[in-house]
Design a protein around this motif. Structure first.
Motif, mmCIF file in Angstrom:
data_model
loop_
_atom_site.group_PDB
_atom_site.id
_atom_site.type_symbol
_atom_site.label_atom_id
_atom_site.label_comp_id
_atom_site.label_asym_id
_atom_site.label_seq_id
_atom_site.Cartn_x
_atom_site.Cartn_y
_atom_site.Cartn_z
ATOM 1 N N PHE A 1 26.389 -77.038 5.422
ATOM 2 C CA PHE A 1 26.367 -78.469 5.152
ATOM 3 C C PHE A 1 25.888 -79.287 6.349
ATOM 4 O O PHE A 1 25.226 -80.307 6.186
ATOM 5 C CB PHE A 1 27.763 -78.962 4.748
ATOM 6 N N ASN A 2 26.262 -78.866 7.576
ATOM 7 C CA ASN A 2 25.867 -79.685 8.728
ATOM 8 C C ASN A 2 24.785 -79.036 9.591
ATOM 9 O O ASN A 2 24.557 -79.439 10.720
ATOM 10 C CB ASN A 2 27.082 -80.066 9.573
ATOM 11 N N GLY A 3 24.126 -78.031 9.025
ATOM 12 C CA GLY A 3 22.941 -77.492 9.672
ATOM 13 C C GLY A 3 23.178 -76.515 10.798
ATOM 14 O O GLY A 3 22.224 -76.122 11.473
ATOM 15 N N VAL A 4 24.420 -76.091 11.044
ATOM 16 C CA VAL A 4 24.655 -75.040 12.036
ATOM 17 C C VAL A 4 23.992 -73.754 11.563
ATOM 18 O O VAL A 4 23.386 -73.021 12.346
ATOM 19 C CB VAL A 4 26.167 -74.830 12.264
ATOM 20 N N TYR A 5 24.100 -73.473 10.258
ATOM 21 C CA TYR A 5 23.371 -72.376 9.633
ATOM 22 C C TYR A 5 22.272 -72.967 8.750
ATOM 23 O O TYR A 5 22.442 -74.044 8.162
ATOM 24 C CB TYR A 5 24.283 -71.517 8.750
ATOM 25 N N SER A 6 21.176 -72.252 8.649
ATOM 26 C CA SER A 6 20.138 -72.642 7.697
ATOM 27 C C SER A 6 20.095 -71.591 6.587
ATOM 28 O O SER A 6 20.324 -70.403 6.836
ATOM 29 C CB SER A 6 18.769 -72.750 8.379
ATOM 30 N N PRO A 7 19.836 -72.011 5.351
ATOM 31 C CA PRO A 7 19.900 -71.085 4.221
ATOM 32 C C PRO A 7 18.919 -69.924 4.355
ATOM 33 O O PRO A 7 17.807 -70.088 4.868
ATOM 34 C CB PRO A 7 19.534 -71.970 3.020
ATOM 35 N N SER A 8 19.336 -68.759 3.895
ATOM 36 C CA SER A 8 18.413 -67.634 3.776
ATOM 37 C C SER A 8 17.473 -67.870 2.606
ATOM 38 O O SER A 8 16.284 -67.539 2.660
ATOM 39 C CB SER A 8 19.194 -66.326 3.582
ATOM 40 N N LEU A 9 18.020 -68.448 1.540
ATOM 41 C CA LEU A 9 17.249 -68.878 0.364
ATOM 42 C C LEU A 9 17.881 -70.159 -0.158
ATOM 43 O O LEU A 9 19.057 -70.417 0.072
ATOM 44 C CB LEU A 9 17.272 -67.804 -0.734
ATOM 45 N N GLY A 10 17.090 -70.955 -0.894
ATOM 46 C CA GLY A 10 17.617 -72.194 -1.447
ATOM 47 C C GLY A 10 17.584 -73.315 -0.423
ATOM 48 O O GLY A 10 16.938 -73.205 0.626
ATOM 49 N N GLU A 20 22.032 -86.837 1.016
ATOM 50 C CA GLU A 20 21.582 -88.101 0.415
ATOM 51 C C GLU A 20 20.283 -87.901 -0.357
ATOM 52 O O GLU A 20 19.355 -88.708 -0.296
ATOM 53 C CB GLU A 20 21.432 -89.181 1.479
ATOM 54 N N GLY A 21 20.218 -86.777 -1.089
ATOM 55 C CA GLY A 21 19.100 -86.513 -1.989
ATOM 56 C C GLY A 21 17.874 -85.899 -1.355
ATOM 57 O O GLY A 21 16.909 -85.569 -2.059
ATOM 58 N N LYS A 22 17.884 -85.689 -0.031
ATOM 59 C CA LYS A 22 16.713 -85.148 0.654
ATOM 60 C C LYS A 22 17.061 -83.829 1.337
ATOM 61 O O LYS A 22 18.132 -83.706 1.937
ATOM 62 C CB LYS A 22 16.190 -86.145 1.694
ATOM 63 N N PRO A 23 16.152 -82.835 1.264
ATOM 64 C CA PRO A 23 16.430 -81.553 1.921
ATOM 65 C C PRO A 23 16.651 -81.733 3.425
ATOM 66 O O PRO A 23 15.956 -82.517 4.080
ATOM 67 C CB PRO A 23 15.160 -80.733 1.656
ATOM 68 N N ILE A 24 17.631 -81.009 3.951
ATOM 69 C CA ILE A 24 17.904 -81.051 5.384
ATOM 70 C C ILE A 24 16.719 -80.458 6.154
ATOM 71 O O ILE A 24 16.149 -79.432 5.771
ATOM 72 C CB ILE A 24 19.184 -80.255 5.701
ATOM 73 N N LYS A 25 16.359 -81.120 7.248
ATOM 74 C CA LYS A 25 15.356 -80.586 8.161
ATOM 75 C C LYS A 25 16.080 -80.053 9.396
ATOM 76 O O LYS A 25 17.125 -80.569 9.796
ATOM 77 C CB LYS A 25 14.353 -81.675 8.543
ATOM 78 N N TYR A 26 15.491 -79.014 10.008
ATOM 79 C CA TYR A 26 16.210 -78.299 11.050
ATOM 80 C C TYR A 26 15.614 -78.485 12.445
ATOM 81 O O TYR A 26 15.876 -77.689 13.340
ATOM 82 C CB TYR A 26 16.305 -76.808 10.676
ATOM 83 N N SER A 27 14.853 -79.566 12.611
ATOM 84 C CA SER A 27 14.407 -79.914 13.951
ATOM 85 C C SER A 27 15.590 -80.446 14.749
ATOM 86 O O SER A 27 16.602 -80.892 14.178
ATOM 87 C CB SER A 27 13.304 -80.976 13.890
ATOM 88 N N LYS A 28 15.479 -80.430 16.077
ATOM 89 C CA LYS A 28 16.571 -80.896 16.935
ATOM 90 C C LYS A 28 16.922 -82.349 16.631
ATOM 91 O O LYS A 28 18.102 -82.717 16.539
ATOM 92 C CB LYS A 28 16.172 -80.738 18.406
ATOM 93 N N LYS A 29 15.909 -83.182 16.461
ATOM 94 C CA LYS A 29 16.124 -84.600 16.189
ATOM 95 C C LYS A 29 16.809 -84.809 14.840
ATOM 96 O O LYS A 29 17.748 -85.605 14.717
ATOM 97 C CB LYS A 29 14.791 -85.347 16.227
ATOM 98 N N ALA A 30 16.345 -84.086 13.805
ATOM 99 C CA ALA A 30 16.911 -84.232 12.464
ATOM 100 C C ALA A 30 18.366 -83.767 12.416
ATOM 101 O O ALA A 30 19.213 -84.391 11.781
ATOM 102 C CB ALA A 30 16.066 -83.460 11.455
#
Length: 381
Positions: free
Chosen positions: A52-61, A66-76
């Motif tokens: 949920f808070n981006g510590v892990y990123s999904p293997s799939l899915g 707020e309706g938008k896919p999480i981005k995993y850049s440092k800033k995001a």
């Protein structure tokens, strides 16, 4: 209502594992709802929170915020974690600084706020969690319960839109566990979407608006508590048991041939529903506290009611009572205990933080569904 956090066909595999810690998980956290994630140990609750808070990123899915896919850049991720705060089960996993005040300030400083804004957030978060007097104390000197409060204060200081609490009452004594959940209610009432994970079915049943049940990495139920616990086979499949409140209500209704609904989720509601002969309900005086409370003010307010029992609700109200060295019969679980007095035909007084009065009146209104109408008066002090 809108979803604030959502997963779509989420899979997550730990390195070297051939089986998913999460598999085909579709879940929606509704904005403004109190949500519980239920499941036995090892079901995947903590792993889901880290997604949920981006510590892990999904293997799939994917995970949406707020309706938008999480981005995993440092800033995001920095932006996401200022909005979605996670309080871990073990507080030592998120205490970084040598003193309490510095640790609460750690998150806000990383947001780039001015020192003035940081100081204001730290003061408020420590007040809300009842650790103001510990500001200069070393974090290594804290008890386990104090460290749990510190971890929560650090999360609150971020002013998140979503607060996720992993097993928030684990390892706490009953009074402190009650106070932590009281704080969760207050944060929810003030606009934060609160999510907890737990395997304590009694805790979740009395607290959550919606539940999601995890079993062996998969979501097997999403919806109301009553819908889940009415399916005995599904409950046992999940490795859980029905809450005591639900079971007592079911047996009472089966014995008397009445409908299970409405479902009581608190002791005053259960007692009211089960009472065949009820006295005239008592009166509740709600003292809306905005600052302190003197003994004279308390006596003036409660005297006409004939020495009723006094309860406290909310961190600010509890501090006001303690600061004035006033007697309170129910320092914890004040709403339920004061309502029980009224259900039993007695008067009661509830000292309540002004911003939380609506929580009390909502509970009084809900009690009408179970046959008890409690009169009340709100008085500012």
């Amino acid at each position: 209502m809108d979803g604030i956090l959502e997963t779509k066909d989420l899979y997550f595999y730990y390195a070297g594992s051939t089986s998913g810690a999460l598999e085909h998980v579709n879940i929606k956290i509704t904005k403004g709802k109190k949500t519980a994630i239920l499941g036995s140990n090892g079901a995947g609750k903590s792993t889901l929170f880290y997604n949920f808070n981006g510590v892990y990123s999904p293997s799939l899915g994917e995970v949406l915020y707020e309706g938008k896919p999480i981005k995993y850049s440092k800033k995001a991720l920095r932006s996401l974690r200022s909005d979605v705060a996670v309080v871990l089960q073990n507080p030592d996993d998120q205490i970084f600084c040598s003193t309490v005040g510095e640790d609460v300030a750690f998150g806000p400083r990383n947001l780039g706020l001015s020192e003035k804004d940081v100081a204001e957030r730290v003061e408020l978060a420590m007040f809300q969690t009842g650790i103001t007097m510990l500001k200069d104390k070393g974090t290594l000197q804290l008890s386990y319960g104090q460290r749990k409060r510190l971890a929560l204060a650090g999360a609150i200081a971020m002013k998140p839109k979503v607060l996720i609490m992993d097993e928030p009452t684990a390892g706490l004594d009953p009074q402190m566990a009650n106070e932590v959940m009281e704080m969760a209610n207050q944060l929810h009432h003030l606009g934060t979407t609160v999510v907890i994970s737990t395997h304590d079915v009694n805790l979740a049943y009395g607290w959550a608006d919606e539940i999601n049940v995890l079993r062996m990495s998969k979501i097997i139920y999403s919806g109301t508590s009553e819908g889940f616990y009415s399916d005995i086979k599904l409950v046992h499949t999940a490795g859980l048991m029905a809450p005591a409140m639900f079971s007592i209500n079911k047996n009472h209704c089966d014995m008397n041939g009445v409908e299970e609904a409405p479902f009581p989720t608190s002791l005053p509601e259960l007692v009211s529903k089960m009472s065949s002969e009820r006295p005239k309900s008592g009166m509740m005086l709600i003292l809306s506290i905005t600052d302190g409370l003197t003994e004279d003010e308390m006596l003036k307010a409660t005297g006409p009611l004939g020495g009723p029992r006094v309860g406290v609700y909310g961190t600010a109200a509890r501090k006001a009572v303690f600061r004035g060295k006033l007697h309170a019969d129910y320092v914890f679980n004040g709403i339920d205990n004061c309502l029980l007095e009224c259900v039993n035909g007695k008067n009661s007084v509830l000292c309540c933080e002004g911003r939380m009065v609506d929580i009390v009146t909502d509970r009084i209104e809900r009690l009408k569904q179970f046959g008890t109408s409690v009169g009340y008066e709100i008085r500012e002090v």
